[in-house]
Every structure is written in structure tokens, then in C-alpha cells.
Design a protein around this motif. Structure first.
Motif: not given
Length: 174
Positions: A91-105
Motif C-alpha cells: 500500500a502507498t501512503g499517498d492513498d492509505v493511512d497504513k497506521f489506521d490498519r495496525c497497532s502503534w504508539v
């Protein structure tokens, strides 16, 4: 400087394709914009003081945000993290917020830290090198490190993934 001929380039690419190095997800942030990508080009490059080099493709969102950032997270993926390799590698960050799809702090300096990846460190940029090819090198000095000790996910285990950007999209200097 002499450019390699097509046969040499082909043989070099074949040789490099035989390497089975560990895969990493590199994350960063500038302001309130987060970015992250799957990285295969990375290595320790100094012992005293400790330093680590990551190479970011000029085609991707993480390069554009990383050019403005001072701090980066390097997450060494285990085999159980293939889903993160797929997310950050296809996935490219140009189109998708990858961090909405994983757990992070938020980590040091607000860098996104992937919670489920125990083998990781956060480092501050000490140098940026653009050798005129399709990737730039960012040298990091570690600020924080965690060791999980599991087996790492290798290039051979993700070789079939389709990149978020095609090779032709890489921005070469004019």
C-alpha cells in the motif's frame, strides 16, 4: 565514471537477488503526518559510535516525509509479521493511512512504533546521502532499542509482494 554494460547490470542484479536479508518497516513522522514503508536495504554501518543506514526509495511517501524528519523507527520483522510486510510494502501512503490498519504508539519525537514488533529501534538522523540513484541513504544514531530475539522475516519470504509504487515511478535526478 564508466557506467556498467547491460550484461554486468544483469549479472549484478542476479547476484543481489540471491541475498536473503531481513526485512524491516521504517516509520517516521513530520508534524502530524506519519509515514512508513517496507525496506530491504538497511545495515549497521558503525560500531563506535553505533550507526545504522536505511535506504528509502524516492518513489514512495515515506521518502518525502522522511526528508523532513529527524527521527525514524526501524522495525525488524519476524515471520509472524508478514501482514505488516504486506501492509507497508504493497500500500502507498499517498492513498492509505497504513497506521489506521495496525497497532502503534507514539515513540521518541512522535515516531510511530509498531507495538507488535519486539525487535526494533528508534534513531535520530545524522546524515542523508543521495548518490544519484533511485534510493537515498539515511544514517541513524540509536535513541532507543528493544530486542525480541525471534527469527527475522527475510527477503525470500516476501519476494512475491507487489510494491506500492512501480520501479518506473522512482524519481531519478535530472
Amino acid at each position: 565514471m564508466t557506467e556498467p554494460d547491460d550484461d554486468t547490470t544483469s549479472r549484478f542484479n542476479d547476484l543481489m537477488g540471491r541475498l536473503d536479508h531481513p526485512m524491516a518497516v521504517v516509520t517516521t513522522a513530520s508534524g502530524d503526518v506519519r509515514a512508513g514503508c517496507l525496506v530491504g536495504f538497511h545495515s549497521q554501518c558503525g560500531i563506535d559510535p553505533p550507526a545504522y543506514a536505511i535506504w528509502l526509495s524516492k518513489a514512495n511517501h515515506t521518502y518525502r516525509i522522511g526528508a523532513l524528519a529527524d527521527t525514524f523507527g526501524v522495525h525488524l520483522l519476524g515471520a509472524e509479521h508478514r501482514h505488516l510486510a504486506e501492509l507497508f510494502g504493497t500500500a502507498t501512503g499517498d492513498d492509505v493511512d497504513k497506521f489506521d490498519r495496525c497497532s502503534w504508539v507514539p515513540g521518541p519525537a512522535g515516531v510511530p512504533v509498531l507495538e507488535e514488533v519486539p525487535d526494533r529501534f528508534v534513531g535520530r538522523r545524522t546524515a542523508l546521502l543521495d548518490p544519484g540513484c533511485d534510493h537515498v541513504c539515511i544514517v541513524l544514531s540509536p535513541l532507543d532499542a528493544h530486542v525480541g530475539g525471534g527469527e527475522l522475516l527475510s527477503f525470500g519470504q516476501v519476494a512475491g509482494l507487489d510494491a506500492g509504487h512501480a520501479a518506473e515511478e522512482r524519481q531519478l535526478p535530472q
